[in-house]
Design a protein around this motif. Sequence first.
Motif, PDB file in Angstrom:
ATOM      1  N   LEU A 165       9.828  -5.403   0.183  1.00  0.00           N
ATOM      2  CA  LEU A 165       8.626  -6.068  -0.315  1.00  0.00           C
ATOM      3  C   LEU A 165       8.988  -7.353  -1.066  1.00  0.00           C
ATOM      4  CD1 LEU A 165       5.477  -5.617  -0.532  1.00  0.00           C
ATOM      5  CD2 LEU A 165       5.951  -4.829  -2.847  1.00  0.00           C
ATOM      6  N   LEU A 166      10.009  -7.294  -1.893  1.00  0.00           N
ATOM      7  CA  LEU A 166      10.444  -8.491  -2.620  1.00  0.00           C
ATOM      8  C   LEU A 166      10.941  -9.574  -1.672  1.00  0.00           C
ATOM      9  CD1 LEU A 166      12.251  -6.996  -5.729  1.00  0.00           C
ATOM     10  CD2 LEU A 166      10.092  -8.259  -5.671  1.00  0.00           C
ATOM     11  N   HIS A 167      11.666  -9.163  -0.634  1.00  0.00           N
ATOM     12  CA  HIS A 167      12.144 -10.132   0.359  1.00  0.00           C
ATOM     13  C   HIS A 167      10.956 -10.804   1.059  1.00  0.00           C
ATOM     14  CE1 HIS A 167      14.584 -11.978   3.443  1.00  0.00           C
ATOM     15  NE2 HIS A 167      13.775 -11.451   4.348  1.00  0.00           N
ATOM     16  N   LEU A 168       9.971  -9.999   1.443  1.00  0.00           N
ATOM     17  CA  LEU A 168       8.770 -10.558   2.082  1.00  0.00           C
ATOM     18  C   LEU A 168       8.031 -11.497   1.140  1.00  0.00           C
ATOM     19  CD1 LEU A 168       7.132  -7.607   4.038  1.00  0.00           C
ATOM     20  CD2 LEU A 168       7.736  -9.843   4.951  1.00  0.00           C
ATOM     21  N   LYS A 169       7.929 -11.099  -0.114  1.00  0.00           N
ATOM     22  CA  LYS A 169       7.247 -11.936  -1.115  1.00  0.00           C
ATOM     23  C   LYS A 169       7.958 -13.286  -1.239  1.00  0.00           C
ATOM     24  CE  LYS A 169       5.824 -11.864  -5.932  1.00  0.00           C
ATOM     25  NZ  LYS A 169       5.838 -11.066  -7.164  1.00  0.00           N
ATOM     26  N   ASP A 170       9.281 -13.270  -1.279  1.00  0.00           N
ATOM     27  CA  ASP A 170      10.049 -14.523  -1.347  1.00  0.00           C
ATOM     28  C   ASP A 170       9.825 -15.373  -0.099  1.00  0.00           C
ATOM     29  OD1 ASP A 170      11.089 -13.861  -3.819  1.00  0.00           O
ATOM     30  OD2 ASP A 170      13.011 -13.165  -3.021  1.00  0.00           O
ATOM     31  N   GLU A 171       9.819 -14.735   1.056  1.00  0.00           N
ATOM     32  CA  GLU A 171       9.605 -15.464   2.312  1.00  0.00           C
ATOM     33  C   GLU A 171       8.198 -16.079   2.341  1.00  0.00           C
ATOM     34  OE1 GLU A 171       9.967 -14.763   7.133  1.00  0.00           O
ATOM     35  OE2 GLU A 171      10.497 -13.132   5.780  1.00  0.00           O
TER      36      GLU A 171
ATOM     37  N   GLU B 159       0.924  10.032  -4.512  1.00  0.00           N
ATOM     38  CA  GLU B 159       0.246  10.502  -3.299  1.00  0.00           C
ATOM     39  C   GLU B 159       1.246  10.844  -2.198  1.00  0.00           C
ATOM     40  OE1 GLU B 159      -2.870   7.965  -1.851  1.00  0.00           O
ATOM     41  OE2 GLU B 159      -3.662   7.666  -3.866  1.00  0.00           O
ATOM     42  N   GLU B 160       2.401  10.201  -2.234  1.00  0.00           N
ATOM     43  CA  GLU B 160       3.473  10.472  -1.274  1.00  0.00           C
ATOM     44  C   GLU B 160       4.769  10.666  -2.041  1.00  0.00           C
ATOM     45  OE1 GLU B 160       4.032   7.749   1.918  1.00  0.00           O
ATOM     46  OE2 GLU B 160       1.964   7.911   2.595  1.00  0.00           O
TER      47      GLU B 160
ATOM     48  N   ASP C  29      14.435   8.624  -3.717  1.00  0.00           N
ATOM     49  CA  ASP C  29      14.533   7.378  -4.480  1.00  0.00           C
ATOM     50  C   ASP C  29      15.128   6.236  -3.667  1.00  0.00           C
ATOM     51  OD1 ASP C  29      13.384   8.495  -6.717  1.00  0.00           O
ATOM     52  OD2 ASP C  29      15.296   8.876  -7.737  1.00  0.00           O
ATOM     53  N   GLU C  30      16.122   6.547  -2.852  1.00  0.00           N
ATOM     54  CA  GLU C  30      16.773   5.503  -2.054  1.00  0.00           C
ATOM     55  C   GLU C  30      15.771   4.824  -1.122  1.00  0.00           C
ATOM     56  OE1 GLU C  30      19.986   5.446   1.498  1.00  0.00           O
ATOM     57  OE2 GLU C  30      20.623   6.476  -0.338  1.00  0.00           O
ATOM     58  N   HIS C  31      14.909   5.600  -0.494  1.00  0.00           N
ATOM     59  CA  HIS C  31      13.902   5.040   0.406  1.00  0.00           C
ATOM     60  C   HIS C  31      12.903   4.179  -0.374  1.00  0.00           C
ATOM     61  CE1 HIS C  31      11.391   4.564   3.892  1.00  0.00           C
ATOM     62  NE2 HIS C  31      10.359   5.088   3.259  1.00  0.00           N
TER      63      HIS C  31
ATOM     64  N   HIS D  52       0.835  -1.204   0.000  1.00  0.00           N
ATOM     65  CA  HIS D  52       0.000   0.000   0.000  1.00  0.00           C
ATOM     66  C   HIS D  52       0.873   1.259   0.000  1.00  0.00           C
ATOM     67  CE1 HIS D  52      -3.555   2.414   0.658  1.00  0.00           C
ATOM     68  NE2 HIS D  52      -2.961   2.991   1.688  1.00  0.00           N
ATOM     69  N   GLU D  53       1.919   1.265   0.809  1.00  0.00           N
ATOM     70  CA  GLU D  53       2.811   2.419   0.878  1.00  0.00           C
ATOM     71  C   GLU D  53       3.525   2.648  -0.459  1.00  0.00           C
ATOM     72  OE1 GLU D  53       6.507   4.058   3.618  1.00  0.00           O
ATOM     73  OE2 GLU D  53       5.316   2.369   4.326  1.00  0.00           O
TER      74      GLU D  53
END
Length: 76
Positions: free
Chosen positions: A63-69, A48-49, A53-55, A39-40
Motif C-alpha cells: 500500500l505504501l509503495h502504491l501511495k508513493d507511485e 473482521e479478518e 503478521d507477516e502478510h 479496504h483489505e
Amino acid sequence: MEKHNLLNEFPEFQEKIHQLKVEDTHFRKLFDEYHTLDHEIHKINVGEETVIDEHAHELKAKLLHLKDEIYSYLNK
C-alpha cells in the motif's frame, strides 16, 4: 480505525485524482488497486479478518509503495 483513501491522503489533488480516474487507464488501475488494498487492511485492523503478521506487513508495504507511485504520478 479509519481508512486512508486517496482523497483524504491527498486533498490538494482531489480534482486531479478525479480527472485521472476518468481519463487515464493506468492511473485508474493504480487507484483501484490502492482502494482494494486499503479496504483489505482496514478489515484486518478492525478484526473482521485475521491474517498472520507477516502478510499484514506485506500488504501495508504494498500500500505504501502504491501511495508513493500515485503521489509521483500526481506530481507530473
